[in-house]
Motif scaffolding. Structure first.
Motif, PDB file in Angstrom:
ATOM      1  N   VAL A 144      67.464  61.700  20.142  1.00 51.51           N
ATOM      2  CA  VAL A 144      66.924  60.361  19.920  1.00 51.51           C
ATOM      3  C   VAL A 144      68.071  59.379  20.159  1.00 51.51           C
ATOM      4  O   VAL A 144      69.076  59.412  19.449  1.00 51.51           O
ATOM      5  CB  VAL A 144      66.358  60.187  18.495  1.00 51.51           C
ATOM      6  N   HIS A 145      67.929  58.557  21.173  1.00 49.70           N
ATOM      7  CA  HIS A 145      68.927  57.538  21.502  1.00 49.70           C
ATOM      8  C   HIS A 145      68.317  56.166  21.228  1.00 49.70           C
ATOM      9  O   HIS A 145      67.178  56.060  20.764  1.00 49.70           O
ATOM     10  CB  HIS A 145      69.366  57.676  22.959  1.00 49.70           C
ATOM     11  N   ASP A 146      69.059  55.128  21.525  1.00 51.07           N
ATOM     12  CA  ASP A 146      68.580  53.772  21.245  1.00 51.07           C
ATOM     13  C   ASP A 146      67.312  53.417  22.008  1.00 51.07           C
ATOM     14  O   ASP A 146      66.426  52.764  21.470  1.00 51.07           O
ATOM     15  CB  ASP A 146      69.662  52.740  21.572  1.00 51.07           C
ATOM     16  N   ASP A 147      67.220  53.845  23.272  1.00 47.98           N
ATOM     17  CA  ASP A 147      66.092  53.433  24.103  1.00 47.98           C
ATOM     18  C   ASP A 147      65.255  54.577  24.651  1.00 47.98           C
ATOM     19  O   ASP A 147      64.297  54.350  25.370  1.00 47.98           O
ATOM     20  CB  ASP A 147      66.594  52.599  25.291  1.00 47.98           C
ATOM     21  N   PHE A 148      65.629  55.818  24.339  1.00 46.92           N
ATOM     22  CA  PHE A 148      64.911  56.964  24.896  1.00 46.92           C
ATOM     23  C   PHE A 148      65.000  58.132  23.917  1.00 46.92           C
ATOM     24  O   PHE A 148      66.008  58.313  23.252  1.00 46.92           O
ATOM     25  CB  PHE A 148      65.530  57.366  26.241  1.00 46.92           C
ATOM     26  N   ALA A 149      63.941  58.906  23.849  1.00 50.69           N
ATOM     27  CA  ALA A 149      63.928  60.088  22.990  1.00 50.69           C
ATOM     28  C   ALA A 149      63.219  61.219  23.712  1.00 50.69           C
ATOM     29  O   ALA A 149      62.211  61.012  24.376  1.00 50.69           O
ATOM     30  CB  ALA A 149      63.224  59.788  21.671  1.00 50.69           C
ATOM     31  N   ARG A 150      63.785  62.402  23.587  1.00 51.01           N
ATOM     32  CA  ARG A 150      63.162  63.619  24.118  1.00 51.01           C
ATOM     33  C   ARG A 150      63.037  64.576  22.937  1.00 51.01           C
ATOM     34  O   ARG A 150      64.037  64.961  22.337  1.00 51.01           O
ATOM     35  CB  ARG A 150      64.010  64.231  25.221  1.00 51.01           C
ATOM     36  N   LEU A 151      61.792  64.926  22.596  1.00 46.24           N
ATOM     37  CA  LEU A 151      61.518  65.720  21.402  1.00 46.24           C
ATOM     38  C   LEU A 151      60.805  67.013  21.753  1.00 46.24           C
ATOM     39  O   LEU A 151      59.981  67.054  22.661  1.00 46.24           O
ATOM     40  CB  LEU A 151      60.632  64.934  20.430  1.00 46.24           C
ATOM     41  N   THR A 152      61.114  68.051  20.996  1.00 48.37           N
ATOM     42  CA  THR A 152      60.372  69.307  21.041  1.00 48.37           C
ATOM     43  C   THR A 152      59.852  69.546  19.633  1.00 48.37           C
ATOM     44  O   THR A 152      60.627  69.510  18.672  1.00 48.37           O
ATOM     45  CB  THR A 152      61.275  70.474  21.468  1.00 48.37           C
ATOM     46  N   LYS A 196      63.911  64.108   4.437  1.00 51.63           N
ATOM     47  CA  LYS A 196      64.427  62.896   5.071  1.00 51.63           C
ATOM     48  C   LYS A 196      63.323  62.182   5.841  1.00 51.63           C
ATOM     49  O   LYS A 196      62.384  62.800   6.309  1.00 51.63           O
ATOM     50  CB  LYS A 196      65.558  63.246   6.051  1.00 51.63           C
ATOM     51  N   GLU A 197      63.500  60.879   5.974  1.00 50.90           N
ATOM     52  CA  GLU A 197      62.539  60.096   6.758  1.00 50.90           C
ATOM     53  C   GLU A 197      62.687  60.444   8.236  1.00 50.90           C
ATOM     54  O   GLU A 197      63.797  60.593   8.744  1.00 50.90           O
ATOM     55  CB  GLU A 197      62.785  58.610   6.541  1.00 50.90           C
ATOM     56  N   LEU A 198      61.570  60.584   8.905  1.00 46.10           N
ATOM     57  CA  LEU A 198      61.584  60.908  10.333  1.00 46.10           C
ATOM     58  C   LEU A 198      62.055  59.706  11.148  1.00 46.10           C
ATOM     59  O   LEU A 198      61.760  58.561  10.800  1.00 46.10           O
ATOM     60  CB  LEU A 198      60.188  61.302  10.803  1.00 46.10           C
ATOM     61  N   PRO A 199      62.754  59.940  12.267  1.00 45.50           N
ATOM     62  CA  PRO A 199      63.098  58.836  13.162  1.00 45.50           C
ATOM     63  C   PRO A 199      61.824  58.194  13.716  1.00 45.50           C
ATOM     64  O   PRO A 199      60.764  58.825  13.785  1.00 45.50           O
ATOM     65  CB  PRO A 199      63.892  59.506  14.288  1.00 45.50           C
ATOM     66  N   VAL A 200      61.934  56.953  14.127  1.00 46.22           N
ATOM     67  CA  VAL A 200      60.770  56.202  14.619  1.00 46.22           C
ATOM     68  C   VAL A 200      60.040  56.935  15.750  1.00 46.22           C
ATOM     69  O   VAL A 200      58.809  57.034  15.720  1.00 46.22           O
ATOM     70  CB  VAL A 200      61.176  54.774  15.040  1.00 46.22           C
ATOM     71  N   PRO A 201      60.740  57.490  16.772  1.00 52.53           N
ATOM     72  CA  PRO A 201      59.996  58.198  17.824  1.00 52.53           C
ATOM     73  C   PRO A 201      59.161  59.367  17.282  1.00 52.53           C
ATOM     74  O   PRO A 201      58.059  59.621  17.767  1.00 52.53           O
ATOM     75  CB  PRO A 201      61.080  58.694  18.773  1.00 52.53           C
ATOM     76  N   CYS A 202      59.652  60.050  16.258  1.00 50.33           N
ATOM     77  CA  CYS A 202      58.873  61.148  15.653  1.00 50.33           C
ATOM     78  C   CYS A 202      57.631  60.617  14.958  1.00 50.33           C
ATOM     79  O   CYS A 202      56.564  61.228  15.027  1.00 50.33           O
ATOM     80  CB  CYS A 202      59.731  61.922  14.658  1.00 50.33           C
TER      81      CYS A 202
END
Length: 128
Positions: free
Chosen positions: A43-51, A5-11
């Protein structure tokens, strides 16, 4: 299936950030490009927290078996990204946890107020 799958924009923003030569020199290794496929977080509309677990591909016996490549998990990064008013994503915080390597005198990752608040569902500013 998920791996393709395509990664989300923040990723994708974080991947570009980790590919920068200055970041690779700070990490001390070249991050395998497929490491970002193992991300988890919100991943939300305006904020993302990734590990993201970071892997390195290396040759254990470069002289004898140069074609043999192995992957090893080197560390994990915790990233917070924010969408600006113009719609662009930017990296707010980036913390590396080198828990998979024998790091000499490496400090433990610090749990900041925003991380504690996010885990507990409270606002950082809403403390009494």
């Amino acid at each position: 299936r998920e791996f393709n799958k395509e990664l989300p924009v923040p990723c994708r923003i974080l991947a570009a950030h980790l590919e920068a030569p200055s970041m690779q020199s700070q990490l001390g290794f070249r991050v395998a490009p497929w490491s970002l496929r193992f991300w988890h977080g919100q991943v939300h509309d305006d904020f993302a927290r990734l590990t993201v677990p970071l892997f390195e591909v290396y040759a254990p016996f470069p002289a004898a078996l140069p074609f043999l490549k192995l992957a090893r998990r080197r560390s994990e990064v915790y990233a917070a990204l924010d969408r600006t008013a113009t719609g662009d994503w930017k990296v707010l915080n980036l913390l590396e946890d080198p828990k998979y390597v024998q790091a000499s005198n490496a400090p433990a990752p610090r749990r900041t107020d925003d991380i504690v608040a996010a885990e507990s569902g409270r606002s950082v500013w809403g403390r009494s």
